[in-house]
Design an enzyme around this catalytic site. Structure first.
Site, PDB file in Angstrom:
ATOM      1  N   GLU A 102      -1.828  -1.733   1.352  1.00  0.00           N
ATOM      2  CA  GLU A 102      -3.281  -1.902   1.494  1.00  0.00           C
ATOM      3  C   GLU A 102      -4.015  -1.049   0.467  1.00  0.00           C
ATOM      4  O   GLU A 102      -3.398  -0.228  -0.226  1.00  0.00           O
ATOM      5  CB  GLU A 102      -3.724  -1.469   2.904  1.00  0.00           C
ATOM      6  CG  GLU A 102      -3.458   0.014   3.161  1.00  0.00           C
ATOM      7  CD  GLU A 102      -3.877   0.493   4.549  1.00  0.00           C
ATOM      8  OE1 GLU A 102      -3.808  -0.286   5.508  1.00  0.00           O
ATOM      9  OE2 GLU A 102      -4.291   1.671   4.649  1.00  0.00           O
ATOM     10  N   HIS A 106      -8.393   0.569  -0.098  1.00  0.00           N
ATOM     11  CA  HIS A 106      -9.739   0.708   0.471  1.00  0.00           C
ATOM     12  C   HIS A 106     -10.528   1.689  -0.370  1.00  0.00           C
ATOM     13  O   HIS A 106      -9.965   2.360  -1.253  1.00  0.00           O
ATOM     14  CB  HIS A 106      -9.667   1.165   1.931  1.00  0.00           C
ATOM     15  CG  HIS A 106      -8.505   2.070   2.235  1.00  0.00           C
ATOM     16  ND1 HIS A 106      -8.396   3.317   1.689  1.00  0.00           N
ATOM     17  CD2 HIS A 106      -7.380   1.897   2.987  1.00  0.00           C
ATOM     18  CE1 HIS A 106      -7.259   3.872   2.106  1.00  0.00           C
ATOM     19  NE2 HIS A 106      -6.621   3.033   2.883  1.00  0.00           N
ATOM     20  N   HIS A 133      -7.004   9.059   0.811  1.00  0.00           N
ATOM     21  CA  HIS A 133      -6.146   9.748   1.772  1.00  0.00           C
ATOM     22  C   HIS A 133      -5.601  11.024   1.129  1.00  0.00           C
ATOM     23  O   HIS A 133      -5.254  11.024  -0.058  1.00  0.00           O
ATOM     24  CB  HIS A 133      -4.908   8.915   2.130  1.00  0.00           C
ATOM     25  CG  HIS A 133      -5.163   7.660   2.897  1.00  0.00           C
ATOM     26  ND1 HIS A 133      -5.949   7.598   4.009  1.00  0.00           N
ATOM     27  CD2 HIS A 133      -4.674   6.406   2.730  1.00  0.00           C
ATOM     28  CE1 HIS A 133      -5.932   6.353   4.481  1.00  0.00           C
ATOM     29  NE2 HIS A 133      -5.174   5.610   3.718  1.00  0.00           N
ATOM     30  N   HIS A 181      -1.425   1.246  -1.801  1.00  0.00           N
ATOM     31  CA  HIS A 181      -0.480   2.248  -1.304  1.00  0.00           C
ATOM     32  C   HIS A 181       0.354   1.705  -0.158  1.00  0.00           C
ATOM     33  O   HIS A 181      -0.095   0.843   0.603  1.00  0.00           O
ATOM     34  CB  HIS A 181      -1.186   3.545  -0.896  1.00  0.00           C
ATOM     35  CG  HIS A 181      -2.296   3.373   0.081  1.00  0.00           C
ATOM     36  ND1 HIS A 181      -3.519   2.881  -0.272  1.00  0.00           N
ATOM     37  CD2 HIS A 181      -2.370   3.626   1.414  1.00  0.00           C
ATOM     38  CE1 HIS A 181      -4.308   2.846   0.794  1.00  0.00           C
ATOM     39  NE2 HIS A 181      -3.620   3.283   1.842  1.00  0.00           N
ATOM     40  N   CYS A 192      -2.106  12.758   7.601  1.00  0.00           N
ATOM     41  CA  CYS A 192      -3.015  12.021   6.707  1.00  0.00           C
ATOM     42  C   CYS A 192      -4.450  12.376   7.072  1.00  0.00           C
ATOM     43  O   CYS A 192      -4.911  12.112   8.185  1.00  0.00           O
ATOM     44  CB  CYS A 192      -2.783  10.517   6.841  1.00  0.00           C
ATOM     45  SG  CYS A 192      -3.879   9.545   5.780  1.00  0.00           S
TER      46      CYS A 192
HETATM   47 MN    MN Z   1      -4.612   3.447   3.826  1.00  0.00          MN
END
Ligand code: MN
Length: 163
Positions: free
Chosen positions: A67, A69, A73, A107, A121
């Site tokens: 995914e 975004h 992270h 990732h 995370c």
């Molecule tokens: Mn993610």
């Protein structure tokens, strides 16, 4: 009486007053986000800090969703070993390594076949929804041989119960 600020680590794994929950649980993510053998625990969901700290654990052979975004992270490997894709590179990861996943970078995390992969995370509390790769984006990623060999995208969807 106020709850204790301390939540003890448990001998069998996990923490007091922290539940292992579905890796992906909101309606948008339920629509076909593939993953295998991964659990999520929200350790801190702190309004005043504007962030969440989560603990993910992937069983041997499992993997997180491929995914990307807008939000970033900050990851610290806490347990085990495996590999991760960040952007267009695949990296080996071991205990206490730090992984930065920048905004908009593709990732995916995978545990080794013979070891789990547990990691912290850190993420923004308010954040955009993860995007899955479109066919054209997947084709572009697959042009890179090491990425093509690494990524898992749904032929093996599912999760196993937390051990
Ligand atoms: Mn993610």
């Amino acid at each position: 009486m106020a709850e204790s600020p301390i939540r003890r680590n448990l001998a069998r794994g996990g923490w007091e007053r922290v539940d292992a929950v579905r890796y992906k649980d909101d309606a948008g993510d339920a629509g076909g986000a593939p993953f295998r053998s991964i659990t999520r625990r929200v350790l801190f969901d702190e309004h005043d800090l504007h962030c969440e700290l989560r603990y993910f654990e992937i069983a041997p052979g499992g993997w997180s969703t491929l995914e990307r975004h807008e939000h970033a992270h900050a990851v610290m490997i806490l347990r085990g070993q495996g590999r991760c894709l960040v952007g267009e590179r695949v990296h080996t990861i071991r205990e206490h390594d730090l992984v930065c996943v920048p905004s908009k970078a593709w990732h995916q995390f995978r545990a080794a076949d013979d070891a789990p992969l547990g990691f912290l995370c850190l993420v923004n509390r308010d954040r955009d929804r993860p995007q899955l790769p479109a066919e054209s984006e997947l084709a572009a990623l697959r042009q890179i041989p090491e990425v093509c060999a690494f990524i898992r995208t749904g032929e093996d969807t599912g999760e196993t119960p937390d051990a």
